[in-house]
Design a protein around this motif. Structure first.
Motif, short mmCIF file in Angstrom:
data_model
loop_
_atom_site.label_atom_id
_atom_site.label_comp_id
_atom_site.label_asym_id
_atom_site.label_seq_id
_atom_site.Cartn_x
_atom_site.Cartn_y
_atom_site.Cartn_z
N ALA A 47 0.85 -1.19 0.00
CA ALA A 47 0.00 0.00 0.00
C ALA A 47 0.88 1.23 0.00
CB ALA A 47 -0.91 0.01 1.21
N SER A 48 0.36 2.30 -0.55
CA SER A 48 1.03 3.60 -0.48
C SER A 48 0.19 4.50 0.39
CB SER A 48 1.17 4.20 -1.88
OG SER A 48 2.09 3.46 -2.63
N GLY A 49 0.83 5.09 1.39
CA GLY A 49 0.14 6.01 2.28
C GLY A 49 0.50 7.44 1.93
N LYS A 50 0.07 8.36 2.77
CA LYS A 50 0.35 9.78 2.55
C LYS A 50 1.85 10.05 2.51
CE LYS A 50 -2.86 11.79 5.38
NZ LYS A 50 -3.27 12.80 6.34
N ASN A 51 2.58 9.42 3.39
CA ASN A 51 3.99 9.75 3.55
C ASN A 51 4.93 8.58 3.31
OD1 ASN A 51 3.42 12.44 4.43
ND2 ASN A 51 2.75 11.57 6.37
N GLY A 52 4.45 7.49 2.75
CA GLY A 52 5.35 6.36 2.54
C GLY A 52 4.64 5.14 2.02
N ASP A 53 5.43 4.11 1.76
CA ASP A 53 4.91 2.84 1.27
C ASP A 53 4.98 1.80 2.39
OD1 ASP A 53 4.48 3.86 -1.29
OD2 ASP A 53 6.55 3.46 -1.86
N TYR A 54 4.09 0.81 2.30
CA TYR A 54 3.98 -0.20 3.33
C TYR A 54 3.92 -1.58 2.69
CZ TYR A 54 2.62 3.90 5.97
OH TYR A 54 2.61 5.13 6.55
N VAL A 55 4.50 -2.56 3.34
CA VAL A 55 4.43 -3.95 2.88
C VAL A 55 4.16 -4.85 4.09
CG1 VAL A 55 6.93 -4.34 3.04
CG2 VAL A 55 5.54 -5.76 1.54
N ILE A 56 3.30 -5.82 3.88
CA ILE A 56 2.97 -6.80 4.92
C ILE A 56 3.07 -8.17 4.27
CG2 ILE A 56 1.14 -7.71 6.40
CD1 ILE A 56 0.05 -4.80 6.49
N GLY A 57 3.76 -9.09 4.93
CA GLY A 57 3.86 -10.47 4.46
C GLY A 57 3.25 -11.39 5.48
N ILE A 58 2.35 -12.26 5.03
CA ILE A 58 1.71 -13.22 5.93
C ILE A 58 1.75 -14.59 5.27
CG2 ILE A 58 -0.43 -13.88 7.09
CD1 ILE A 58 -1.17 -10.90 7.18
N LYS A 59 2.25 -15.57 6.02
CA LYS A 59 2.34 -16.94 5.51
C LYS A 59 2.05 -17.91 6.64
CE LYS A 59 7.29 -17.13 6.26
NZ LYS A 59 7.65 -18.35 6.92
N SER A 60 1.72 -19.13 6.27
CA SER A 60 1.48 -20.16 7.27
C SER A 60 1.71 -21.52 6.65
CB SER A 60 0.04 -20.08 7.79
OG SER A 60 -0.22 -21.18 8.64
N GLY A 61 2.33 -22.37 7.40
CA GLY A 61 2.50 -23.74 6.96
C GLY A 61 1.37 -24.64 7.41
N LEU A 62 0.43 -24.08 8.13
CA LEU A 62 -0.63 -24.89 8.72
C LEU A 62 -2.01 -24.64 8.13
CD1 LEU A 62 0.49 -24.56 12.44
CD2 LEU A 62 1.02 -26.40 10.84
N LEU A 63 -2.22 -23.48 7.50
CA LEU A 63 -3.54 -23.12 7.01
C LEU A 63 -3.65 -23.29 5.50
CD1 LEU A 63 -4.08 -19.87 9.07
CD2 LEU A 63 -5.06 -22.12 9.51
N ILE A 64 -4.84 -23.62 5.04
CA ILE A 64 -5.10 -23.79 3.61
C ILE A 64 -5.00 -22.42 2.94
CG2 ILE A 64 -6.84 -24.41 1.90
CD1 ILE A 64 -7.92 -26.40 4.03
N GLN A 65 -4.27 -22.38 1.82
CA GLN A 65 -4.11 -21.15 1.07
C GLN A 65 -3.90 -21.45 -0.40
OE1 GLN A 65 -0.10 -19.42 1.84
NE2 GLN A 65 -0.03 -21.06 3.34
N ASN A 66 -4.22 -20.48 -1.22
CA ASN A 66 -3.98 -20.59 -2.65
C ASN A 66 -3.90 -19.18 -3.22
OD1 ASN A 66 -6.66 -19.67 -2.98
ND2 ASN A 66 -7.42 -21.76 -2.90
N ASN A 67 -3.86 -19.08 -4.52
CA ASN A 67 -3.70 -17.77 -5.14
C ASN A 67 -5.05 -17.06 -5.34
OD1 ASN A 67 -4.56 -19.52 -7.09
ND2 ASN A 67 -3.31 -18.65 -8.71
N SER A 68 -5.84 -17.03 -4.29
CA SER A 68 -7.13 -16.34 -4.34
C SER A 68 -7.41 -15.70 -2.99
CB SER A 68 -8.26 -17.31 -4.69
OG SER A 68 -8.60 -18.10 -3.57
N VAL A 69 -8.46 -14.92 -2.94
CA VAL A 69 -8.88 -14.31 -1.68
C VAL A 69 -9.91 -15.18 -0.96
CG1 VAL A 69 -8.33 -11.95 -2.37
CG2 VAL A 69 -10.60 -12.88 -2.86
N ASP A 70 -10.10 -16.41 -1.43
CA ASP A 70 -11.07 -17.33 -0.83
C ASP A 70 -10.42 -18.36 0.09
OD1 ASP A 70 -13.24 -16.16 -2.15
OD2 ASP A 70 -12.84 -17.34 -3.95
N SER A 71 -9.11 -18.29 0.28
CA SER A 71 -8.45 -19.30 1.11
C SER A 71 -8.67 -19.02 2.59
CB SER A 71 -6.95 -19.33 0.81
OG SER A 71 -6.32 -18.22 1.39
N GLU A 72 -8.45 -20.04 3.39
CA GLU A 72 -8.59 -19.93 4.84
C GLU A 72 -7.63 -18.88 5.41
OE1 GLU A 72 -8.24 -22.79 8.81
OE2 GLU A 72 -7.74 -23.58 6.85
#
Length: 128
Positions: A47-72
């Motif tokens: 994301a880009s904010g008023k005064n800078g850019d932001y990055v967040i990384g979230i991962k898990s080896g235990l939860l179901i995930q895929n390349n969509s916004v429908d994953s657990e």
């Protein structure tokens, strides 16, 4: 990096670009146990904010995930997090010594020591 852009979506008044990074790309290292490292997939949000850019990384080896916004992982963790985060003004951010949980004096001592002597001088010291 091997990341796939999934979507751009607004959460809590901020536009986030959401990417999915597949296992094995860019070495997202998740340790199931100290002996066997496993490379896990995860989401990166920019994301880009008023005064800078932001990055967040979230991962898990235990939860179901895929390349969509429908994953657990996305529905139960990423999305609620993005809906509730408040981006901090980078002008009032934590100082370097605060990030590493040090005092200003200790941090400055180490910084000056490395500046004057180089990293090679401390490479064999134990870190506690």
């Amino acid at each position: 990096m091997g990341a796939e852009k999934i979507t751009t979506k607004e959460y809590n008044g901020v536009n986030w670009e959401i990417y999915y990074l597949k296992s094995g790309n860019f070495n997202l290292n998740y340790n199931i146990d100290p002996v066997t490292p496993q490379f896990q997939s995860g989401y990166f949000c920019f994301a880009s904010g008023k005064n800078g850019d932001y990055v967040i990384g979230i991962k898990s080896g235990l939860l179901i995930q895929n390349n969509s916004v429908d994953s657990e992982l996305f529905k139960d963790y990423v999305e609620p997090f993005l809906n509730n985060i408040t981006l901090k003004d980078p002008e009032n951010n934590l100082k370097e010594y605060q990030i590493i949980n040090s005092t200003k004096e200790s941090y400055n001592y180490l910084k000056n020591f490395v500046k004057n002597n180089g990293w090679e001088e401390i490479k064999d010291y134990n870190v506690y």
